[in-house]
Write a protein that holds these residues in place. Structure first.
Motif, PDB file in Angstrom:
ATOM      1  N   CYS A   1       0.837  -1.200   0.000  1.00  0.00           N
ATOM      2  CA  CYS A   1       0.000   0.000   0.000  1.00  0.00           C
ATOM      3  C   CYS A   1       0.875   1.255   0.000  1.00  0.00           C
ATOM      4  O   CYS A   1       0.631   2.212  -0.741  1.00  0.00           O
ATOM      5  CB  CYS A   1      -0.914  -0.025   1.219  1.00  0.00           C
ATOM      6  SG  CYS A   1      -2.056   1.359   1.306  1.00  0.00           S
TER       7      CYS A   1
ATOM      8  N   LEU B   1      -5.933   3.075   6.740  1.00  0.00           N
ATOM      9  CA  LEU B   1      -6.484   1.946   5.994  1.00  0.00           C
ATOM     10  C   LEU B   1      -6.405   0.655   6.803  1.00  0.00           C
ATOM     11  O   LEU B   1      -7.320  -0.174   6.752  1.00  0.00           O
ATOM     12  CB  LEU B   1      -5.730   1.777   4.666  1.00  0.00           C
ATOM     13  CG  LEU B   1      -6.012   2.835   3.591  1.00  0.00           C
ATOM     14  CD1 LEU B   1      -5.071   2.659   2.404  1.00  0.00           C
ATOM     15  CD2 LEU B   1      -7.455   2.744   3.110  1.00  0.00           C
ATOM     16  N   ARG B   2      -5.338   0.489   7.573  1.00  0.00           N
ATOM     17  CA  ARG B   2      -5.203  -0.724   8.394  1.00  0.00           C
ATOM     18  C   ARG B   2      -6.293  -0.800   9.453  1.00  0.00           C
ATOM     19  O   ARG B   2      -6.680  -1.898   9.877  1.00  0.00           O
ATOM     20  CB  ARG B   2      -3.819  -0.762   9.048  1.00  0.00           C
ATOM     21  CG  ARG B   2      -2.688  -0.937   8.056  1.00  0.00           C
ATOM     22  CD  ARG B   2      -1.361  -1.154   8.747  1.00  0.00           C
ATOM     23  NE  ARG B   2      -1.280  -2.484   9.346  1.00  0.00           N
ATOM     24  CZ  ARG B   2      -0.136  -3.113   9.649  1.00  0.00           C
ATOM     25  NH1 ARG B   2       1.017  -2.518   9.393  1.00  0.00           N
ATOM     26  NH2 ARG B   2      -0.143  -4.306  10.181  1.00  0.00           N
TER      27      ARG B   2
ATOM     28  N   TRP C   1      -9.420  -0.902   3.123  1.00  0.00           N
ATOM     29  CA  TRP C   1      -8.074  -1.358   2.756  1.00  0.00           C
ATOM     30  C   TRP C   1      -8.154  -2.331   1.579  1.00  0.00           C
ATOM     31  O   TRP C   1      -7.423  -2.211   0.608  1.00  0.00           O
ATOM     32  CB  TRP C   1      -7.429  -2.009   3.974  1.00  0.00           C
ATOM     33  CG  TRP C   1      -5.947  -2.278   3.815  1.00  0.00           C
ATOM     34  CD1 TRP C   1      -5.153  -1.898   2.782  1.00  0.00           C
ATOM     35  CD2 TRP C   1      -5.124  -2.967   4.739  1.00  0.00           C
ATOM     36  NE1 TRP C   1      -3.867  -2.307   2.993  1.00  0.00           N
ATOM     37  CE2 TRP C   1      -3.818  -2.964   4.201  1.00  0.00           C
ATOM     38  CE3 TRP C   1      -5.339  -3.582   5.966  1.00  0.00           C
ATOM     39  CZ2 TRP C   1      -2.745  -3.581   4.849  1.00  0.00           C
ATOM     40  CZ3 TRP C   1      -4.269  -4.175   6.622  1.00  0.00           C
ATOM     41  CH2 TRP C   1      -2.986  -4.180   6.063  1.00  0.00           C
TER      42      TRP C   1
END
Length: 247
Positions: free
Chosen positions: A114, A135-136, A142
Motif C-alpha cells: 500500500c 487503511l489498516r 483497505w
C-alpha cells in the motif's frame, strides 16, 4: 488564524469542484455492448446476403438464411457477452477473497505494498504513513484500495452479465435486419443486393459517426473505417461465392 485560512481554502476548493464539469468521455459498458452488437449485426448478415447473392439464389432463400443467421448470431453474441461478464465477476470475486485473506495473514506485507502504491504517486513517507495506518484500521476500505490500485479491478455490477447478454443480442438483431430489409421488399436478388449495399453502407456510415462521437474518436474517420470494413467483408463473401459457383 492559519487553521481558519486552511478551512476557508478547503471550502473554496469544494465549491470549485461542484462548479467544475468534467469534459472527459467515459464510455459506458452498455455503449460498448451496443457497439459490439450493432457492428457485427450490420457486417455479418450483410456479408452472408452478398455471398448468397453471388451464388445466384433467390431473395426468399437469402432472407431465410439471413434471418437464421441473425437469430443464431444474436444468441451466440449474447451468450459470449454473458460469459465474458460472468468471467470478469468471478475473477473479481477470487481476487477479493485473496486480498481479504492476505490483509489478515500478512498485514505488514500488504501495508508495505500500500505504501509503495502511494509512493508511486509522489507521496513522501511522512505523508503516506498516516494513510496506510488509517487503511489498516478499516479492513474493508483497505481491501477496496488494494483491489483498485494494486490490481486495477472495479467491483462489477451483479446484473452486468444478464444486461450485457440482452444488450448485445438485441443490438445484433437490430443491426442484422438492416441489410436483410431489401430482400423482404424486392423479389429479384440482384436488385435487392444493390439496395442492400446502399442501405447497409449508409447505416454503417451513420453507425460509424455515432460510434466515433460516443467513444471520443474522430467521427468521420470512424464512419469511413466502419463502412470500409463492411464493404470489404461483403465484397469478399460475394467474390468467394462467385468463385465456387464456377468451380
Amino acid at each position: 488564524m492559519a487553521e481558519n485560512g486552511h478551512s476557508a481554502d478547503l471550502e473554496k476548493q469544494m465549491l470549485l469542484l461542484q462548479d467544475h464539469e468534467e469534459k472527459h468521455f467515459m464510455s459506458s459498458e452498455m455503449v460498448r455492448d451496443i457497439i459490439l452488437g450493432v457492428s457485427d449485426g450490420l457486417t455479418v448478415p450483410f456479408a452472408l446476403a452478398a455471398g448468397l447473392s453471388g451464388a445466384d439464389v433467390s431473395s426468399s432463400i437469402i432472407l431465410i438464411a439471413g434471418i437464421a443467421e441473425v437469430a443464431a448470431g444474436a444468441i451466440s453474441m449474447g451468450l459470449g457477452g454473458y460469459l465474458a461478464a460472468k468471467s470478469e465477476a468471478d475473477h473479481y470475486a477470487r481476487e477479493l477473497k485473496r486480498e481479504q485473506e492476505e490483509i489478515i495473514a500478512v498485514p505488514d506485507i500488504e501495508a508495505a505494498e500500500c505504501a509503495e502504491i502511494l509512493a508511486q504517486f509522489g507521496a513522501e513517507p511522512h505523508e503516506y504513513e498516516p494513510v496506510v495506518n488509517a487503511l489498516r484500521r478499516n479492513p474493508k476500505a483497505w481491501v477496496d484500495f488494494m483491489m483498485k490500485f494494486e490490481l486495477g479491478l472495479e467491483k462489477p455490477d451483479p446484473m452486468r452479465a444478464l444486461q450485457s447478454a440482452i444488450t448485445i443480442a438485441f443490438s445484433y438483431i437490430v443491426g442484422g435486419l438492416v441489410p436483410l430489409l431489401p430482400y423482404m421488399l424486392i423479389p429479384e436478388a440482384r436488385n435487392a443486393l444493390i439496395a442492400s449495399i446502399v442501405v447497409t453502407l449508409l447505416a454503417l456510415l451513420i453507425f460509424g459517426l455515432a460510434k466515433g462521437y460516443f467513444t471520443g474518436n474522430q467521427p468521420f474517420k470512424s464512419a469511413f473505417q466502419t463502412a470500409l470494413i463492411g464493404a470489404i467483408a461483403s465484397a469478399a463473401a460475394f467474390s468467394i461465392a462467385k468463385l465456387f459457383q464456377h468451380v
